[in-house]
Design a protein around this motif. Structure first.
Motif, PDB file in Angstrom:
ATOM      1  N   ALA A 193       0.835  -1.207   0.000  1.00  0.00           N
ATOM      2  CA  ALA A 193       0.000   0.000   0.000  1.00  0.00           C
ATOM      3  C   ALA A 193       0.869   1.256   0.000  1.00  0.00           C
ATOM      4  CB  ALA A 193      -0.948  -0.006   1.196  1.00  0.00           C
ATOM      5  N   GLU A 194       1.976   1.218   0.733  1.00  0.00           N
ATOM      6  CA  GLU A 194       2.896   2.367   0.750  1.00  0.00           C
ATOM      7  C   GLU A 194       3.453   2.627  -0.650  1.00  0.00           C
ATOM      8  OE1 GLU A 194       6.022   2.239   3.702  1.00  0.00           O
ATOM      9  OE2 GLU A 194       4.630   1.445   5.216  1.00  0.00           O
ATOM     10  N   VAL A 195       3.928   1.565  -1.293  1.00  0.00           N
ATOM     11  CA  VAL A 195       4.492   1.701  -2.636  1.00  0.00           C
ATOM     12  C   VAL A 195       3.416   2.118  -3.629  1.00  0.00           C
ATOM     13  CG1 VAL A 195       5.584   0.453  -4.545  1.00  0.00           C
ATOM     14  CG2 VAL A 195       6.377   0.088  -2.197  1.00  0.00           C
ATOM     15  N   ASN A 196       2.231   1.498  -3.531  1.00  0.00           N
ATOM     16  CA  ASN A 196       1.149   1.851  -4.455  1.00  0.00           C
ATOM     17  C   ASN A 196       0.711   3.301  -4.280  1.00  0.00           C
ATOM     18  OD1 ASN A 196       0.943  -0.563  -5.913  1.00  0.00           O
ATOM     19  ND2 ASN A 196      -0.256  -1.506  -4.272  1.00  0.00           N
ATOM     20  N   GLN A 197       0.792   3.827  -3.063  1.00  0.00           N
ATOM     21  CA  GLN A 197       0.477   5.241  -2.859  1.00  0.00           C
ATOM     22  C   GLN A 197       1.500   6.104  -3.597  1.00  0.00           C
ATOM     23  OE1 GLN A 197       0.209   6.511   1.236  1.00  0.00           O
ATOM     24  NE2 GLN A 197      -0.184   8.621   0.676  1.00  0.00           N
ATOM     25  N   ASP A 198       2.767   5.707  -3.549  1.00  0.00           N
ATOM     26  CA  ASP A 198       3.807   6.444  -4.280  1.00  0.00           C
ATOM     27  C   ASP A 198       3.535   6.437  -5.782  1.00  0.00           C
ATOM     28  OD1 ASP A 198       5.124   6.915  -1.893  1.00  0.00           O
ATOM     29  OD2 ASP A 198       6.618   5.335  -2.188  1.00  0.00           O
ATOM     30  N   TYR A 199       2.832   5.410  -6.253  1.00  0.00           N
ATOM     31  CA  TYR A 199       2.540   5.285  -7.683  1.00  0.00           C
ATOM     32  C   TYR A 199       1.095   5.647  -8.029  1.00  0.00           C
ATOM     33  CZ  TYR A 199       7.123   3.381  -8.537  1.00  0.00           C
ATOM     34  OH  TYR A 199       8.487   3.234  -8.656  1.00  0.00           O
ATOM     35  N   GLY A 200       0.424   6.404  -7.167  1.00  0.00           N
ATOM     36  CA  GLY A 200      -0.861   6.956  -7.547  1.00  0.00           C
ATOM     37  C   GLY A 200      -2.096   6.461  -6.822  1.00  0.00           C
ATOM     38  N   LEU A 201      -1.970   5.484  -5.926  1.00  0.00           N
ATOM     39  CA  LEU A 201      -3.141   5.047  -5.171  1.00  0.00           C
ATOM     40  C   LEU A 201      -3.591   6.193  -4.269  1.00  0.00           C
ATOM     41  CD1 LEU A 201      -5.124   2.756  -4.381  1.00  0.00           C
ATOM     42  CD2 LEU A 201      -3.456   2.042  -2.657  1.00  0.00           C
ATOM     43  N   ASP A 202      -4.884   6.476  -4.272  1.00  0.00           N
ATOM     44  CA  ASP A 202      -5.467   7.539  -3.456  1.00  0.00           C
ATOM     45  C   ASP A 202      -4.944   7.432  -2.017  1.00  0.00           C
ATOM     46  OD1 ASP A 202      -7.207   8.927  -1.654  1.00  0.00           O
ATOM     47  OD2 ASP A 202      -8.845   8.807  -3.088  1.00  0.00           O
ATOM     48  N   PRO A 203      -4.354   8.499  -1.477  1.00  0.00           N
ATOM     49  CA  PRO A 203      -3.789   8.446  -0.126  1.00  0.00           C
ATOM     50  C   PRO A 203      -4.807   8.050   0.948  1.00  0.00           C
ATOM     51  CG  PRO A 203      -3.078  10.436  -1.236  1.00  0.00           C
ATOM     52  CD  PRO A 203      -4.092   9.787  -2.124  1.00  0.00           C
ATOM     53  N   LYS A 204      -6.044   8.458   0.794  1.00  0.00           N
ATOM     54  CA  LYS A 204      -7.077   8.099   1.775  1.00  0.00           C
ATOM     55  C   LYS A 204      -7.279   6.577   1.797  1.00  0.00           C
ATOM     56  CE  LYS A 204     -11.872   9.282   2.883  1.00  0.00           C
ATOM     57  NZ  LYS A 204     -13.025  10.094   2.474  1.00  0.00           N
ATOM     58  N   ILE A 205      -7.329   5.979   0.619  1.00  0.00           N
ATOM     59  CA  ILE A 205      -7.483   4.521   0.509  1.00  0.00           C
ATOM     60  C   ILE A 205      -6.219   3.826   0.993  1.00  0.00           C
ATOM     61  CG2 ILE A 205      -7.709   2.626  -1.151  1.00  0.00           C
ATOM     62  CD1 ILE A 205      -9.642   4.425  -2.729  1.00  0.00           C
ATOM     63  N   ALA A 206      -5.061   4.321   0.569  1.00  0.00           N
ATOM     64  CA  ALA A 206      -3.785   3.713   0.978  1.00  0.00           C
ATOM     65  C   ALA A 206      -3.629   3.735   2.500  1.00  0.00           C
ATOM     66  CB  ALA A 206      -2.622   4.437   0.309  1.00  0.00           C
TER      67      ALA A 206
END
Length: 192
Positions: free
Chosen positions: A104-117
């Motif tokens: 989730a941390e890495v996916n947030q760096d690549y565009g996953l909505d921070p609220k969801i991450a």
């Protein structure tokens, strides 16, 4: 076999969710949601002790007090072997929690909505800390790849994150077990 499953999946009518419903989903703004959902994807059963969820093969009753979903229930039906003493070891479940948090941390760096991450990370921390152990009913006797356990973890984290964000268990909105929790992690989840 895969051809038969694809044909089965195609034979199910796809129902488009109203755009207004998706736009009003918390944290989504209508983006990152598939354009179709099974009808009444998480409607509550009349007994109020179960919610109804769907997988590729149809509807399933999922206990309201559990964070797992349809894929986990299907696995318990398909692998009626072993018992409580043969459940997936807790250290394996905790390791999945650590893995899902890192993803989730890495996916947030690549565009996953921070609220969801952030919701995924908090839920994954609870898994890693052993706070959600009652939501992992699967036994070690599965097919060789562990896909069922991976999906069990995805569903638990997804539903716990949904609850943290004020959503409805089983709805997969705003946190989807595959599209968000399992994002960029496993290629073998063809049917989920």
């Amino acid at each position: 076999m895969y051809r038969a499953l694809r044909l089965l999946a195609r034979s199910r009518p796809l129902v488009r969710a109203p755009a207004a419903a998706l736009a009003s989903a918390p944290g989504l703004g209508g983006a990152a949601v598939p354009s179709f959902w099974p009808p009444n994807a998480a409607r509550m059963a009349s007994q109020n002790s179960f919610r109804i969820e769907y997988d590729t093969f149809g509807e399933l009753k999922v206990p309201n007090d559990k964070y797992y979903g349809a894929q986990t229930v299907r696995s318990t039906m398909n692998f009626k072997i072993g018992g409580v003493t043969e459940r997936m070891p807790t250290p394996v479940i905790k390791a999945f929690g650590i893995l899902k948090r890192a993803a989730a941390e890495v996916n947030q760096d690549y565009g996953l909505d921070p609220k969801i991450a952030n919701a995924i990370m908090k839920a994954a921390d609870e898994v890693a800390e052993g706070k959600l152990n009652d939501h992992f009913p699967l036994v070690v006797w599965q097919t060789g790849s562990g896909t069922q356990t991976n999906m069990n973890v995805n569903e638990v984290i997804s539903n716990r994150a949904i609850e943290m964000l004020g959503g409805e268990l089983g709805s997969k909105i705003p946190v989807h077990p595959n599209d968000h929790v399992n994002k960029s992690q496993q290629c073998t989840l063809l049917l989920q």
